[in-house]
Each structure stands twice: as C-alpha cells, then as structure tokens.
Design a protein around this motif. Structure first.
Motif, PDB file in Angstrom:
ATOM      1  N   GLN A 229       0.843  -1.202   0.000  1.00  0.00           N
ATOM      2  CA  GLN A 229       0.000   0.000   0.000  1.00  0.00           C
ATOM      3  C   GLN A 229       0.873   1.245   0.000  1.00  0.00           C
ATOM      4  O   GLN A 229       1.981   1.245   0.544  1.00  0.00           O
ATOM      5  CB  GLN A 229      -0.895  -0.021   1.255  1.00  0.00           C
ATOM      6  CG  GLN A 229      -1.888   1.105   1.384  1.00  0.00           C
ATOM      7  CD  GLN A 229      -2.641   1.021   2.713  1.00  0.00           C
ATOM      8  OE1 GLN A 229      -2.157   1.510   3.729  1.00  0.00           O
ATOM      9  NE2 GLN A 229      -3.804   0.362   2.687  1.00  0.00           N
ATOM     10  N   LEU A 230       0.369   2.309  -0.600  1.00  0.00           N
ATOM     11  CA  LEU A 230       0.993   3.626  -0.532  1.00  0.00           C
ATOM     12  C   LEU A 230       0.100   4.544   0.288  1.00  0.00           C
ATOM     13  O   LEU A 230      -1.124   4.519   0.137  1.00  0.00           O
ATOM     14  CB  LEU A 230       1.175   4.212  -1.935  1.00  0.00           C
ATOM     15  CG  LEU A 230       2.152   3.506  -2.866  1.00  0.00           C
ATOM     16  CD1 LEU A 230       2.077   4.124  -4.259  1.00  0.00           C
ATOM     17  CD2 LEU A 230       3.562   3.597  -2.319  1.00  0.00           C
ATOM     18  N   ARG A 231       0.716   5.345   1.135  1.00  0.00           N
ATOM     19  CA  ARG A 231      -0.049   6.333   1.904  1.00  0.00           C
ATOM     20  C   ARG A 231       0.512   7.716   1.605  1.00  0.00           C
ATOM     21  O   ARG A 231       1.737   7.933   1.656  1.00  0.00           O
ATOM     22  CB  ARG A 231      -0.002   6.044   3.403  1.00  0.00           C
ATOM     23  CG  ARG A 231      -0.688   4.748   3.783  1.00  0.00           C
ATOM     24  CD  ARG A 231      -0.862   4.602   5.282  1.00  0.00           C
ATOM     25  NE  ARG A 231      -1.562   3.361   5.588  1.00  0.00           N
ATOM     26  CZ  ARG A 231      -1.931   2.991   6.816  1.00  0.00           C
ATOM     27  NH1 ARG A 231      -1.655   3.784   7.857  1.00  0.00           N
ATOM     28  NH2 ARG A 231      -2.569   1.854   7.007  1.00  0.00           N
TER      29      ARG A 231
ATOM     30  N   TYR B 132       3.745   0.919   2.780  1.00  0.00           N
ATOM     31  CA  TYR B 132       3.158   0.055   3.812  1.00  0.00           C
ATOM     32  C   TYR B 132       2.986  -1.349   3.244  1.00  0.00           C
ATOM     33  O   TYR B 132       2.794  -1.534   2.032  1.00  0.00           O
ATOM     34  CB  TYR B 132       1.793   0.598   4.260  1.00  0.00           C
ATOM     35  CG  TYR B 132       1.891   1.584   5.407  1.00  0.00           C
ATOM     36  CD1 TYR B 132       1.463   1.244   6.681  1.00  0.00           C
ATOM     37  CD2 TYR B 132       2.441   2.851   5.219  1.00  0.00           C
ATOM     38  CE1 TYR B 132       1.571   2.142   7.734  1.00  0.00           C
ATOM     39  CE2 TYR B 132       2.547   3.755   6.260  1.00  0.00           C
ATOM     40  CZ  TYR B 132       2.107   3.385   7.519  1.00  0.00           C
ATOM     41  OH  TYR B 132       2.210   4.259   8.566  1.00  0.00           O
ATOM     42  N   HIS B 133       3.070  -2.339   4.118  1.00  0.00           N
ATOM     43  CA  HIS B 133       2.774  -3.712   3.721  1.00  0.00           C
ATOM     44  C   HIS B 133       1.949  -4.366   4.820  1.00  0.00           C
ATOM     45  O   HIS B 133       1.972  -3.917   5.981  1.00  0.00           O
ATOM     46  CB  HIS B 133       4.066  -4.506   3.468  1.00  0.00           C
ATOM     47  CG  HIS B 133       4.844  -4.795   4.726  1.00  0.00           C
ATOM     48  ND1 HIS B 133       5.650  -3.851   5.333  1.00  0.00           N
ATOM     49  CD2 HIS B 133       4.935  -5.921   5.487  1.00  0.00           C
ATOM     50  CE1 HIS B 133       6.208  -4.372   6.419  1.00  0.00           C
ATOM     51  NE2 HIS B 133       5.788  -5.635   6.534  1.00  0.00           N
ATOM     52  N   LYS B 134       1.238  -5.418   4.458  1.00  0.00           N
ATOM     53  CA  LYS B 134       0.373  -6.098   5.425  1.00  0.00           C
ATOM     54  C   LYS B 134       1.148  -7.251   6.059  1.00  0.00           C
ATOM     55  O   LYS B 134       1.777  -8.048   5.365  1.00  0.00           O
ATOM     56  CB  LYS B 134      -0.896  -6.611   4.759  1.00  0.00           C
ATOM     57  CG  LYS B 134      -1.880  -7.240   5.742  1.00  0.00           C
ATOM     58  CD  LYS B 134      -3.238  -7.524   5.098  1.00  0.00           C
ATOM     59  CE  LYS B 134      -4.063  -6.247   5.026  1.00  0.00           C
ATOM     60  NZ  LYS B 134      -5.474  -6.541   4.627  1.00  0.00           N
ATOM     61  N   GLU B 135       1.082  -7.282   7.383  1.00  0.00           N
ATOM     62  CA  GLU B 135       1.810  -8.298   8.139  1.00  0.00           C
ATOM     63  C   GLU B 135       0.899  -8.816   9.237  1.00  0.00           C
ATOM     64  O   GLU B 135       0.476  -8.051  10.114  1.00  0.00           O
ATOM     65  CB  GLU B 135       3.087  -7.678   8.725  1.00  0.00           C
ATOM     66  CG  GLU B 135       4.037  -8.653   9.386  1.00  0.00           C
ATOM     67  CD  GLU B 135       5.318  -7.967   9.833  1.00  0.00           C
ATOM     68  OE1 GLU B 135       5.663  -8.101  11.022  1.00  0.00           O
ATOM     69  OE2 GLU B 135       5.950  -7.281   9.005  1.00  0.00           O
TER      70      GLU B 135
ATOM     71  N   GLU C 195       7.065  -3.517  -1.409  1.00  0.00           N
ATOM     72  CA  GLU C 195       7.122  -4.861  -1.999  1.00  0.00           C
ATOM     73  C   GLU C 195       8.290  -5.663  -1.428  1.00  0.00           C
ATOM     74  O   GLU C 195       8.167  -6.874  -1.175  1.00  0.00           O
ATOM     75  CB  GLU C 195       7.246  -4.754  -3.519  1.00  0.00           C
ATOM     76  CG  GLU C 195       5.969  -4.251  -4.184  1.00  0.00           C
ATOM     77  CD  GLU C 195       6.166  -3.899  -5.641  1.00  0.00           C
ATOM     78  OE1 GLU C 195       5.156  -3.808  -6.362  1.00  0.00           O
ATOM     79  OE2 GLU C 195       7.327  -3.717  -6.075  1.00  0.00           O
ATOM     80  N   LEU C 196       9.430  -5.010  -1.222  1.00  0.00           N
ATOM     81  CA  LEU C 196      10.571  -5.693  -0.624  1.00  0.00           C
ATOM     82  C   LEU C 196      10.253  -6.161   0.792  1.00  0.00           C
ATOM     83  O   LEU C 196      10.589  -7.281   1.187  1.00  0.00           O
ATOM     84  CB  LEU C 196      11.791  -4.774  -0.611  1.00  0.00           C
ATOM     85  CG  LEU C 196      12.428  -4.477  -1.978  1.00  0.00           C
ATOM     86  CD1 LEU C 196      13.525  -3.421  -1.838  1.00  0.00           C
ATOM     87  CD2 LEU C 196      12.995  -5.754  -2.592  1.00  0.00           C
ATOM     88  N   ALA C 197       9.594  -5.289   1.577  1.00  0.00           N
ATOM     89  CA  ALA C 197       9.230  -5.662   2.941  1.00  0.00           C
ATOM     90  C   ALA C 197       8.226  -6.798   2.954  1.00  0.00           C
ATOM     91  O   ALA C 197       8.317  -7.722   3.774  1.00  0.00           O
ATOM     92  CB  ALA C 197       8.664  -4.450   3.682  1.00  0.00           C
ATOM     93  N   ALA C 198       7.253  -6.760   2.032  1.00  0.00           N
ATOM     94  CA  ALA C 198       6.269  -7.831   1.951  1.00  0.00           C
ATOM     95  C   ALA C 198       6.935  -9.138   1.543  1.00  0.00           C
ATOM     96  O   ALA C 198       6.595 -10.225   2.044  1.00  0.00           O
ATOM     97  CB  ALA C 198       5.172  -7.459   0.956  1.00  0.00           C
ATOM     98  N   GLY C 199       7.931  -9.065   0.634  1.00  0.00           N
ATOM     99  CA  GLY C 199       8.651 -10.262   0.237  1.00  0.00           C
ATOM    100  C   GLY C 199       9.440 -10.853   1.382  1.00  0.00           C
ATOM    101  O   GLY C 199       9.460 -12.079   1.569  1.00  0.00           O
TER     102      GLY C 199
END
Length: 427
Positions: free
Chosen positions: A377-379, A389-392, A414-418
């Motif tokens: 997500q972008l805020r 932002y990423h969902k965790e 995307e890197l954080a979500a990966g």
C-alpha cells in the motif's frame, strides 16, 4: 505595651480545620513552632492545642506589633481569649534590617514572593536582631488563668504557623512594622542605593568595545563524545519510595542522555533532525519516542498502556517513528481524504511513476492507495510525500521512509512484503 495605629493591625479570618496536614510547611513556619514546643513545659497542653487548632476551634486572628490575639473554644464550647506576645525590634534595629535587605536584590524579591530569605534571617541574627522567635520568646496570656502555655495559646500558635506559611510579613508585623511601611522604606533605600551607584565613575563604552580586539580568543569548543554518557545506576540496597520505579527512572535518564547527545551533535553540524524544534510532542507521541529507545518489557508495557495503543499498536508506532518521527507517526494514525489540488497532484504523480503497461491497479480509500490483490500500500502524507506500507499478520505496517516518487515507495513496500513472506515460509 506600646500603642499603635489601627493601620498596623491585620485580622485574619478563622482558618478551616487542618485535618491530615502539618501546621507548618515552610522552614520559617517550622522555626516558629519549634520556639513554642521548646518553651512549653506541659506537653499535654501542646497536644490539646494541636487538637483544638486541627478542629478549627481558633477564631479570627488579630496580628499587631508585639501581640497576637484570638478567641479559642474548648471542646465544651467555652470561649477563651488567648494572647501571645513577642518583643518588637527597636527603630535602630529596623534601620539595620532594611540596610541588610537592600544589599541583595534577591532578598526584596523573595519577600514580595512571600518567601523568607534564610540568609537575611541569618545576617540579622548575626547583627543581634532575631526575626524568628527563640526559646521563651513567645509569651502566653490567657483568661483561663494558666501561667504557662495552655491549650488555648498553643492552639493560637499552631494556627499562626499556617498564616506564616502563607505570608512571612505576618512575622515582620509582629516585630513592629507593617507590610506597606516596610515596602516603602525598602523602595526608598533601593532608589538611594541605585542613585549612589549611578554617580560612580565608569568606563567609556567606545573604549570598552575597542578593547575587545586585544582580548584573547575564546577557547575552542570541546569535542563531541562518540556516545552519550551513562546515568548512574539506581540498583542500590535501599528500597525505593512507594510509587517509584527505579527501572523506569534509569531508562528515562538514559533516553535523556541520548537526546542531549543528539541535540549537541546537531548543533555542531548546524542541522536539526526529527520533529521541528518548536513543536512540542503530545503525550502519545512522547510515549512512542520513549518506546523507540528499546526499554525493558515492564517499561514498554507501561508505555503501551499509557499511550492507549496496546502492545501491537505501540510496536507499529515505534516502527513508524524510526522511519520518520512525528511525520511518519501521523501517516500511521491519520486517515484523510485528498481533495482539490492535493488530489490532482497525487494522481499526476501516480500517472507519471510507471509506464501504462506497468502501472499497478490501485484502489483508493482516503489517502491510502492499495495495490489490488497484493499486501502492499501507498499512503500519501499531508506534505505530498509517499509512505510505503505492507500487510503483516493482518495489520498494515510501515515499510520504510517517505519518497517523493510513488514507484520508489512501492518498491520499498514490496521488498518488505517479500521479506515477510520468506520469513513466514521458513526460507
């Protein structure tokens, strides 16, 4: 007994009962009570006086030079007139006292703030002028017929200690001078002292300024230490007072040292990082700042409860804080709707960030742009920057710092979500 003008007499209304508190909180009020308690021969009468004063049995108190007067009621409602006498200072002693008071500007300022300067009292005593009563100075008179301090005169003294706490001019009035007379005399002496000083020979301003070129240079600033200092340990054998948490105090002291070191480093570099220096943190923001300092679990739990965020909410806030301070925290906490020019600028940035065939499908809600079918997500911040932002585990969490380019911010998300997906699969 010397006769006095009615202008020098002050009458104080009866004070309410003094349940649950001492009669004197100031050092001069306690000295007054010490003179009473060291003089009285019958301790039982002192106890009776304390009970009567606590119960509100002392009526209006009249204060005039050399004498205190009040009507005190026994427990059976019998009224007695109680007087306490205190010797006045002579005119010569008052002149000497006033000269001492104007020697230091702090003395007059303290008196005006209803404080009794201890140095003034000590200097006066050294010159033979006892402002505070000593052993045997409080002479009792009561119509109950007692020859020493009775419960009525003791009650009057205990009540006057409360008056002295509020206004030390009560003591000076008993010694012979009312407040208005004293202040006028002090003002007159201060003016004369200032006039005398203004007539002294000084240094020409131009000469003083020119002499600056021949003065030695200031020493260089000390070098900044590599790390902030460590506060002293509070792990002693002495148990803490009730309500004091030594671990929390040690943590606060350590964080204060870190903050001071950071501010000093910024002053050396001529920069200011973090939130603006003029902006004061809210209680909630300050709790997050402290939690970002890695406190122990007990302190962290207190911060989580005190901030109202809970453990998980505080952890998310700490992550945001580390990415961008108060600005990042605002993006985490606030959801708002972009409109007008702000919305137009955001859409233009999104349009130009990718080629048409690479642009992700974004679903917008408020200032949140979420990639369809992806946990990223972008805020949009109110300053026009984009936050990743990423969902965790079902929660949207900050993935990195802000960027002007939405594509750059989305890459961070995307890197954080990966990384999160890899950790979840055990790779």
């Amino acid at each position: 007994m010397t006769r006095h003008d009615s202008d020098t007499e002050r009458t104080f209304a009866a004070l309410p009962p003094a349940q649950g508190r001492g009669f004197a909180q100031t050092w001069w009020g306690q000295a007054w009570l010490k003179a009473l308690e060291d003089t009285a021969l019958d301790l039982a009468q002192l106890r009776t006086g304390r009970r009567l004063a606590r119960a509100g049995a002392v009526g209006a108190v009249s204060v005039r030079p050399g004498r205190l007067t009040a009507v005190v009621q026994d427990r059976d409602r019998t009224a007695h007139r109680a007087d306490v006498l205190l010797e006045e200072l002579s005119p010569g002693q008052w002149d000497q006292f006033l000269d001492m008071a104007v020697e230091r500007a702090g003395h007059v300022a303290a008196l005006l703030d209803r404080e009794m300067p201890p140095h003034l009292v000590e200097d006066a005593a050294a010159a033979g002028m006892e402002l505070l009563p000593g052993l045997g100075d409080l002479e009792p008179e009561c119509d109950c017929g007692a020859w020493d301090h009775c419960g009525h005169t003791a009650a009057l003294c205990y009540q006057v200690a409360r008056l002295l706490d509020q206004d030390p001019f009560v003591l000076l009035l008993m010694r012979g001078r009312d407040e208005a007379t004293l202040l006028n005399a002090l003002q007159s002496r201060s003016g004369a002292s200032a006039t005398g000083r203004s007539g002294q020979e000084g240094v020409d301003a131009a000469e003083a300024y020119a002499a600056g070129d021949i003065l030695p240079p200031l020493p260089p600033l000390p070098e900044l230490l590599d790390e902030p200092g460590l506060p002293p340990s509070l792990d002693t054998e002495t148990p803490p007072a009730p309500g004091i948490d030594p671990a929390a105090l040690e943590f606060l002291a350590a964080r204060t040292a870190v903050q001071a070191h950071r501010m000093l480093a910024e002053s050396f570099r001529g920069t200011a990082e973090g939130h603006p220096s003029g902006a004061e943190l809210t209680v909630s923001e300050d709790a997050v700042r402290l939690a970002a300092g890695d406190p122990g679990q007990e302190v962290a739990d207190r911060l989580a409860d005190g901030s109202g965020r809970g453990r998980e909410g505080l952890a998310a806030a700490v992550r945001a804080w580390r990415h961008g301070g108060t600005a990042a925290l605002a993006v985490l906490d606030e959801e708002w709707t972009a409109q007008g020019e702000t919305l137009a600028r955001a859409r233009a940035a999104l349009e130009s960030a990718w080629d048409a065939d690479e642009r992700p499908e974004l679903r917008v809600r408020g200032n949140h742009w979420t990639v369809a079918g992806a946990p990223v997500q972008l805020r949009l911040g109110r300053d026009g920057r984009w936050w990743p932002y990423h969902k965790e585990r079902g929660r949207w969490l900050p993935s990195g710092g802000a960027a002007q380019d939405p594509a750059t911010a989305l890459t961070s998300a995307e890197l954080a979500a990966g990384d999160e997906a890899a950790a979840g699969s055990g790779k």
